[in-house]
Design an enzyme around this catalytic site. Structure first.
Site, PDB file in Angstrom:
ATOM      1  N   LYS A  65       0.831  -1.204   0.000  1.00  0.00           N
ATOM      2  CA  LYS A  65       0.000   0.000   0.000  1.00  0.00           C
ATOM      3  C   LYS A  65       0.865   1.253   0.000  1.00  0.00           C
ATOM      4  CE  LYS A  65      -1.943   1.826   3.647  1.00  0.00           C
ATOM      5  NZ  LYS A  65      -2.789   2.114   4.833  1.00  0.00           N
ATOM      6  N   ASP A 124      -6.602   0.731   1.022  1.00  0.00           N
ATOM      7  CA  ASP A 124      -6.786   1.058   2.428  1.00  0.00           C
ATOM      8  C   ASP A 124      -8.223   0.751   2.808  1.00  0.00           C
ATOM      9  OD1 ASP A 124      -8.329   3.074   1.368  1.00  0.00           O
ATOM     10  OD2 ASP A 124      -7.222   4.716   2.286  1.00  0.00           O
TER      11      ASP A 124
END
Length: 211
Positions: free
Chosen positions: A121, A140
């Site tokens: 991420k 997320d």
């Protein structure tokens, strides 16, 4: 509507709502974005943006962070939560960048994820926004929620969600996909009480009203 068609329509509509999407985090170079993104885990962007100016005034360069006392870093980042791990990881990342990458933040996913505390991420966010490189889609909590509600995935694991999303969107738009879904998730489709009555995606949402 097939998933790819729905994904294209989501992109089309949200690109009009957010014509110039950028991270809500404040940064001016790849290292600053990496640190800010690492600090944003389980923390608001607003809080991170209060902490990073203090951090970079104290340790303006990667070398400074690598040489810093981890206990001092902990004190500066304490208010972002999980501060011990974050401080340890930031120092470890800085140390590795200085030792292995000539003091420059690396520009590939494979290299970035070798840094302390940097998973896909964070690496995707840094690559897309600091270098204009799209090797993945940062997943997320907002991306995870909207991908499920919009019927783009049935998975709950971020890595599997990312694999589901990547074929649905053009690769050169992967960084923007993250921004679109994060911003829209915050403003219109939060975890509790989604604003379906004012949602411009409501007519193509297979899970309208699902919380």
């Amino acid at each position: 509507m097939k998933k790819k068609e729905r994904a294209a329509e989501i992109m089309n509509r949200l690109s009009k709502r957010y014509p110039a999407p950028e991270p809500a985090l404040t940064w001016s170079n790849p290292w600053e974005l990496l640190v800010a993104t690492a600090l944003s885990a389980q923390c608001t962007d607003e809080r991170v943006n209060l902490v990073t100016p203090v951090f970079f005034e104290r340790w303006p360069e990667i070398r400074d962070a690598a040489e810093a006392d981890v206990a001092e870093i902990e004190e500066v980042v304490r208010s972002t939560g999980f501060f011990r791990n974050k401080a340890k990881n930031i120092k470890a990342a800085a140390t590795r960048i200085m030792g292995e990458y000539g003091g420059e933040v690396p520009r590939t996913m494979a290299e970035l994820i070798t840094l302390g505390g940097v998973a896909r991420k964070t690496a995707s966010i840094v690559l897309a926004n600091a270098f204009g490189v799209n090797e993945g889609i940062a997943v997320d909590t907002h991306v995870k929620r909207l991908a499920f509600r919009m019927g783009l995935t049935a998975n709950t694991d971020p890595l599997r969600i990312e694999k589901d999303l990547m074929p649905l969107f053009p690769q050169d738009k992967w960084g923007e996909v993250n921004h679109y879904l994060v911003f829209f998730g915050r403003e219109v489709c939060p975890a509790r009480k989604p604003k379906c009555g004012e949602c411009e995606l409501a007519d193509i949402c297979p899970k309208k009203g699902v919380q």
